[in-house]
Design a protein around this motif. Sequence first.
Motif, PDB file in Angstrom:
ATOM      1  N   TRP A 154       0.843  -1.195   0.000  1.00  0.00           N
ATOM      2  CA  TRP A 154       0.000   0.000   0.000  1.00  0.00           C
ATOM      3  C   TRP A 154       0.877   1.244   0.000  1.00  0.00           C
ATOM      4  O   TRP A 154       1.832   1.346   0.759  1.00  0.00           O
ATOM      5  CB  TRP A 154      -0.904  -0.004   1.234  1.00  0.00           C
ATOM      6  N   GLU A 213       1.461   5.449   0.466  1.00  0.00           N
ATOM      7  CA  GLU A 213       1.005   6.456   1.426  1.00  0.00           C
ATOM      8  C   GLU A 213      -0.233   7.187   0.891  1.00  0.00           C
ATOM      9  O   GLU A 213      -1.139   7.517   1.642  1.00  0.00           O
ATOM     10  CB  GLU A 213       2.133   7.448   1.721  1.00  0.00           C
ATOM     11  N   ARG A 263      -3.284   5.062   1.522  1.00  0.00           N
ATOM     12  CA  ARG A 263      -3.648   5.105   2.944  1.00  0.00           C
ATOM     13  C   ARG A 263      -4.311   6.420   3.315  1.00  0.00           C
ATOM     14  O   ARG A 263      -5.274   6.447   4.073  1.00  0.00           O
ATOM     15  CB  ARG A 263      -2.414   4.863   3.807  1.00  0.00           C
ATOM     16  N   GLN A 276      -6.978  -3.572   5.148  1.00  0.00           N
ATOM     17  CA  GLN A 276      -6.022  -2.483   5.347  1.00  0.00           C
ATOM     18  C   GLN A 276      -6.534  -1.504   6.400  1.00  0.00           C
ATOM     19  O   GLN A 276      -5.768  -1.013   7.224  1.00  0.00           O
ATOM     20  CB  GLN A 276      -5.757  -1.761   4.028  1.00  0.00           C
ATOM     21  N   LEU A 326      -4.603  -0.603   9.817  1.00  0.00           N
ATOM     22  CA  LEU A 326      -4.240   0.768  10.190  1.00  0.00           C
ATOM     23  C   LEU A 326      -4.843   1.173  11.535  1.00  0.00           C
ATOM     24  O   LEU A 326      -4.196   1.853  12.327  1.00  0.00           O
ATOM     25  CB  LEU A 326      -4.684   1.739   9.089  1.00  0.00           C
ATOM     26  N   TYR A 353      -3.663   4.601  13.283  1.00  0.00           N
ATOM     27  CA  TYR A 353      -3.810   5.528  12.163  1.00  0.00           C
ATOM     28  C   TYR A 353      -5.113   6.286  12.325  1.00  0.00           C
ATOM     29  O   TYR A 353      -6.139   5.706  12.680  1.00  0.00           O
ATOM     30  CB  TYR A 353      -3.810   4.735  10.854  1.00  0.00           C
TER      31      TYR A 353
END
Length: 66
Positions: free
Chosen positions: A9, A11, A14, A44, A48, A53
């Motif tokens: 993945w 940035e 994300r 994902q 995260l 995140y």
Amino acid sequence: MKKYLKQPWTELERKTLAVFYYHESIDDLMERIPNRSENAIRKQVMYLKKRGYRFKWKSLLEGQKI
């Protein structure tokens, strides 16, 4: 160097998840992030979240581009 069967993945991908995950349907996210399946997106997001995140809950910030 490790050879990936699947691409890691980026940035940008994300950040796209962080901004749009709670505001768009999974189908819309799949259009925004090509070559990622529904399951890959959900996994994902879980990955995260476990790592702290930040996802944006409030409405999208006006005038901000990704």
